[in-house]
Design a protein around this motif. Structure first.
Motif, short mmCIF file in Angstrom:
data_model
loop_
_atom_site.label_atom_id
_atom_site.label_comp_id
_atom_site.label_asym_id
_atom_site.label_seq_id
_atom_site.Cartn_x
_atom_site.Cartn_y
_atom_site.Cartn_z
N SER A 104 71.60 33.38 25.49
CA SER A 104 72.38 32.17 25.23
C SER A 104 72.55 32.05 23.72
CB SER A 104 71.63 30.95 25.75
OG SER A 104 71.36 31.09 27.13
N PRO A 105 73.61 31.38 23.30
CA PRO A 105 73.81 31.22 21.86
C PRO A 105 72.65 30.46 21.20
CG PRO A 105 75.77 30.56 23.09
CD PRO A 105 74.68 30.79 24.09
N ILE A 106 72.39 30.83 19.97
CA ILE A 106 71.36 30.15 19.19
C ILE A 106 72.06 29.10 18.34
CG2 ILE A 106 69.60 30.43 17.39
CD1 ILE A 106 69.29 33.34 18.35
N ALA A 107 71.56 27.87 18.39
CA ALA A 107 72.15 26.80 17.59
C ALA A 107 71.94 27.10 16.10
CB ALA A 107 71.50 25.46 17.94
N PRO A 108 72.89 26.72 15.26
CA PRO A 108 72.73 26.93 13.82
C PRO A 108 71.47 26.24 13.29
CG PRO A 108 74.99 26.31 14.33
CD PRO A 108 74.18 26.12 15.58
N LEU A 109 70.88 26.84 12.27
CA LEU A 109 69.66 26.31 11.66
C LEU A 109 69.89 26.10 10.17
CD1 LEU A 109 67.20 28.85 13.31
CD2 LEU A 109 67.37 26.42 13.87
N GLN A 120 66.14 32.52 23.65
CA GLN A 120 67.43 32.57 24.33
C GLN A 120 67.67 33.88 25.08
OE1 GLN A 120 66.84 31.42 21.32
NE2 GLN A 120 67.71 29.39 21.22
N ALA A 121 66.89 34.91 24.82
CA ALA A 121 67.08 36.19 25.49
C ALA A 121 66.38 36.18 26.84
CB ALA A 121 66.53 37.32 24.64
N ALA A 122 67.04 36.80 27.83
CA ALA A 122 66.46 36.86 29.17
C ALA A 122 66.86 38.17 29.83
CB ALA A 122 66.94 35.69 30.01
N VAL A 123 65.97 38.64 30.68
CA VAL A 123 66.28 39.84 31.46
C VAL A 123 66.79 39.39 32.83
CG1 VAL A 123 63.93 40.15 32.35
CG2 VAL A 123 65.45 42.10 32.20
N VAL A 124 67.88 40.02 33.29
CA VAL A 124 68.47 39.71 34.59
C VAL A 124 67.81 40.62 35.62
CG1 VAL A 124 70.64 39.60 35.86
CG2 VAL A 124 70.62 39.16 33.41
N LEU A 170 71.17 44.10 23.06
CA LEU A 170 72.36 43.32 22.71
C LEU A 170 72.18 42.71 21.34
CD1 LEU A 170 72.99 41.19 25.95
CD2 LEU A 170 74.44 43.01 25.09
N TYR A 171 73.29 42.53 20.65
CA TYR A 171 73.27 41.79 19.39
C TYR A 171 73.72 40.36 19.65
CZ TYR A 171 72.67 45.95 16.50
OH TYR A 171 72.17 47.07 15.92
N GLY A 172 73.12 39.43 18.94
CA GLY A 172 73.52 38.04 19.02
C GLY A 172 73.58 37.44 17.63
N PRO A 173 74.60 36.62 17.36
CA PRO A 173 74.73 36.02 16.04
C PRO A 173 73.76 34.85 15.84
CG PRO A 173 76.47 35.22 17.44
CD PRO A 173 75.69 36.22 18.25
N ILE A 174 73.36 34.67 14.61
CA ILE A 174 72.57 33.49 14.25
C ILE A 174 73.11 32.99 12.91
CG2 ILE A 174 70.71 34.81 13.15
CD1 ILE A 174 68.82 32.60 14.41
N VAL A 175 73.35 31.68 12.83
CA VAL A 175 73.94 31.07 11.64
C VAL A 175 72.87 30.24 10.94
CG1 VAL A 175 75.70 29.48 10.78
CG2 VAL A 175 76.22 31.01 12.69
N VAL A 176 72.71 30.50 9.64
CA VAL A 176 71.80 29.70 8.81
C VAL A 176 72.66 28.96 7.79
CG1 VAL A 176 69.89 29.75 7.20
CG2 VAL A 176 69.93 31.36 9.13
N ILE A 177 72.52 27.64 7.81
CA ILE A 177 73.30 26.79 6.92
C ILE A 177 72.48 26.42 5.69
CG2 ILE A 177 74.55 24.58 6.77
CD1 ILE A 177 74.72 24.73 9.88
N ALA A 178 73.11 26.53 4.53
CA ALA A 178 72.43 26.20 3.27
C ALA A 178 72.16 24.71 3.20
CB ALA A 178 73.26 26.64 2.08
#
Length: 178
Positions: A104-109, A120-124, A170-178
């Motif tokens: 699942s997407p990771i909320a910005p931090l 957020q990662a899970a095995v099906v 899998l790759y997943g994006p993560i956003v870090v806000i200044a």
């Protein structure tokens, strides 16, 4: 002709990787003029090579279903020398089930937030195994430190190794806000 092949890493064949075999066919005199391969997952479909040579590698991808059971197939090779001379060889192959992961997407931090566990990662399909994480600011166990990562968008690699040693990632994006 003598039809012969060897399967590369026969004990570690996973459903999400190509099965590779090496041609070892030979003939007492002359040459192998054609190879026909039936991979066993479709009854009448075959691969024909009109320019075979010893050591040539052939690859095939089998279906990669959501499953926890091993799949069995039979590979059949027919080696030809000339027009009518031929010999065939069949060999069973077992394909281990590969894990399938999702996240699942990771909320910005914010960059001054406390480290967080990535959950957020899970095995099906419930295969036993373990996750590893890779990327800026993340430990292999999944603890992400936004201060270490710094502001910006990064990618985290989620890698799941099942107990049968098959891997999905899998790759997943993560956003870090200044």
């Amino acid at each position: 002709p003598k039809a012969s092949f060897s399967i590369i890493d026969p004990a570690g064949l996973c459903s999400n990787d190509a099965v590779k075999l090496t041609n070892q066919s030979s003939v007492d005199f002359g040459s192998i003029t054609k190879l026909q391969l039936f991979w066993g997952d479709t009854a009448s479909v075959s691969y024909i090579d009109d320019q075979p040579f010893p050591g040539k590698v052939y690859a095939h991808n089998y279906p990669n279903p959501l499953s926890t059971t091993t799949a069995a197939y039979t590979i059949r090779m027919i080696a030809f020398s000339g027009i009518t001379c031929q010999q065939q060889l069949t060999e069973p192959v077992s394909i281990l089930p590969a894990p399938h992961i999702q996240f699942s997407p990771i909320a910005p931090l914010c960059d001054n937030a406390a480290p967080v566990n990535i959950s957020q990662a899970a095995v099906v399909a419930g295969m036993q195994g373990s996750f590893s994480y890779f990327g800026a600011g993340v430990s292999s166990g999944g603890l992400f430190d936004p201060k270490t990562a710094g502001a910006g968008t990064d990618s985290i690699l989620y890698k799941y190794t099942a107990s049968n040693n098959c891997i999905d990632s899998l790759y997943g994006p993560i956003v870090v806000i200044a």
